[in-house]
Enzyme design. Structure first.
Site, PDB file in Angstrom:
ATOM      1  N   GLU A 145       1.006  -1.219   0.100  1.00 43.38           N
ATOM      2  CA  GLU A 145      -0.443   0.349  -0.149  1.00 43.38           C
ATOM      3  C   GLU A 145       0.749   1.437  -0.021  1.00 43.38           C
ATOM      4  O   GLU A 145       1.897   1.319   0.638  1.00 43.38           O
ATOM      5  CB  GLU A 145      -0.822  -0.301   1.474  1.00 43.38           C
ATOM      6  CG  GLU A 145      -1.796   1.427   1.581  1.00 43.38           C
ATOM      7  CD  GLU A 145      -2.291   1.187   2.574  1.00 43.38           C
ATOM      8  OE1 GLU A 145      -3.200   0.126   3.431  1.00 43.38           O
ATOM      9  OE2 GLU A 145      -2.385   2.397   4.025  1.00 43.38           O
ATOM     10  N   GLU A 150      -1.931  10.987   3.890  1.00 39.85           N
ATOM     11  CA  GLU A 150      -2.470  11.236   5.425  1.00 39.85           C
ATOM     12  C   GLU A 150      -3.073  12.120   6.164  1.00 39.85           C
ATOM     13  O   GLU A 150      -1.249  12.588   6.467  1.00 39.85           O
ATOM     14  CB  GLU A 150      -2.768  10.049   5.845  1.00 39.85           C
ATOM     15  CG  GLU A 150      -2.848   8.356   5.020  1.00 39.85           C
ATOM     16  CD  GLU A 150      -2.610   7.577   6.108  1.00 39.85           C
ATOM     17  OE1 GLU A 150      -3.906   7.322   6.061  1.00 39.85           O
ATOM     18  OE2 GLU A 150      -1.225   7.134   5.602  1.00 39.85           O
TER      19      GLU A 150
END
Length: 433
Positions: A145, A150
């Site tokens: 991933e 974020e």
């Protein structure tokens, strides 16, 4: 000090020139319309319960629905809002917040390049905006991933942005997973005050993170524990943008509705200033099917069919093709007559199973390369024809397949020959003495 500074400048300049990159835009969405472009994006809907996940695997508190994405005035808005009546998911759980998640899964995927989005994020306790990537057909965490951006809201300004890459073993279990991440502060204010460009530059064995065109972090395979395989040179990957609400939840100061705003998303391919010449060699002598021309097909030419046709100038059924290819790792296979027939390969040797379930050859280009001669449908090299009988005068120790050419000494053809076999001749005791 002036001389030392000059040397450092020259080294840096030379290195930059050596690895010079030219970026070619290959996919983008500028969000200039009045609705989300359905040829580029699809919605994830619900809470993940349909996939056996509670709150998308993170105990998130939002229910994703398409109407929470709005496109107007040149940007896409992903809006988080309260749902006073609640929304019930497939597990009969009630969710009191809604938001949205958009993804290119099934519509657009790729490997390597410069991937960026210009986003104005969000302040507020419980908000979790993200711009990230997963591999097509992959399993988590072994296939990886990549989190490009974020952020986690708080009661104060959102003054930290993060990025990460995740690796692990499948099936997932405690202790079979690792990630490597960074946190980057803003000099003043909040990332939500203005638009910022969040970006990775991704190549073979390398991922670097940039914010507003300034590199802030990078990763290579050696920066992960040795028990984990670097998965980021495998598969093609797709994009995701979402605004989640964390399990800790909003507080009394969290404002609803609130939104993140995306100005654009862009994907660039790297056009290297120096490509490398690669020569493919294919032995078709053992092929029983009729054919006219073999062809090279792979990720380097989008599996184009007959655009890379091979040639056999001397008529020995050994076919060749030379082309200039950018450095990188590719998958490929041989076909004939525009995919009339293709290789049926077995996962072994220099062959791997792709994300789509096909077995392909693997090619890693770092310099000019003449590939070893391979045989049609062989992942472990060509069979070597010859005499495999060690008693024969023409015995070939390298041969792997007997071609019926063995020639035995005359005395070997007699019934029950006696004597000692030396240097291809049967010697009686008298001749030896």
């Amino acid at each position: 000090m002036k001389n030392l500074s000059l040397i450092i400048f020259l080294i840096f300049s030379s290195t930059s020139l050596l690895f010079a990159q030219t970026w070619n835009l290959i996919w983008s969405d500028e969000f200039n319309g009045s609705s989300l472009d359905a040829t580029k994006w699809v919605h994830d809907i619900g809470t993940g319960s349909q996939y056996g996940l509670y709150g998308w695997g993170n105990s998130e508190l939002q229910y994703y629905q398409p109407q929470n994405t709005v496109v107007n005035n040149g940007t896409a808005k992903i809006i988080a809002q309260e749902e006073t009546n609640g929304i019930i998911d497939s597990w009969n759980n009630t969710y009191y917040y809604s938001s949205s998640k958009i993804t290119t899964k099934g519509l657009y995927d790729f490997k390597y390049g410069k991937i960026q989005a210009r986003i104005k994020t969000i302040d507020g306790q419980g908000f979790w905006p993200a711009f990230w990537m997963l591999p097509t057909g992959g399993s988590w965490p072994c296939d990886g991933e990549i989190d490009i951006m974020e952020q986690w809201g708080s009661s104060g300004p959102t003054n930290i942005t993060t990025g990460a890459a995740h690796v692990g073993l499948c099936p997932y279990s405690q202790g079979s997973y690792a990630y490597n991440s960074f946190s980057h502060p803003i000099n003043s204010g909040s990332y939500a005050d203005n638009f910022h460009i969040y970006e990775i530059r991704w190549d073979v064995g390398y991922i670097a993170w940039y914010i507003d065109n300034i590199q802030v972090y990078y990763l290579t395979p050696s920066m992960f524990p040795p028990q984990y395989t670097w998965p980021f040179d495998n598969n093609d990957w797709y994009l995701m943008l979402n605004l989640a609400i964390t399990s800790s939840g909003p507080n009394s100061n969290t404002v609803f509705p609130s939104q993140i705003e995306i100005d654009y998303v862009r994907v660039y391919e790297n056009i290297y200033t120096t490509n490398f010449n690669v020569t493919f060699q294919l032995d078709m002598n053992n092929v029983t099917n009729s054919f006219t021309t073999p062809e090279v097909n792979g990720t380097f030419n989008n599996w184009c069919g007959n655009c890379w046709a091979m040639s056999d100038l001397d008529g020995d059924n050994i076919w060749n093709f030379t082309i200039s290819i950018a450095p990188g790792t590719y998958q490929y296979k041989f076909a004939v007559d525009n995919w009339a027939i293709q290789e049926n390969l077995v996962n072994a040797g220099n062959c791997v199973v792709s994300a789509w379930g096909y077995t392909n050859r693997v090619l890693d280009i770092t310099s000019d390369t003449i590939l070893n001669l391979v045989c049609w449908e062989s992942c472990s090299g060509c069979p070597i024809l010859g005499c495999t009988n060690p008693l024969a005068t023409n015995y070939n120790a390298l041969a792997t397949v007997d071609d019926g050419s063995c020639t035995l000494p005359t005395s070997c053809t007699n019934a029950a020959p006696t004597g000692l076999f030396v240097d291809g001749i049967i010697h009686t005791r008298a001749t030896i003495n």
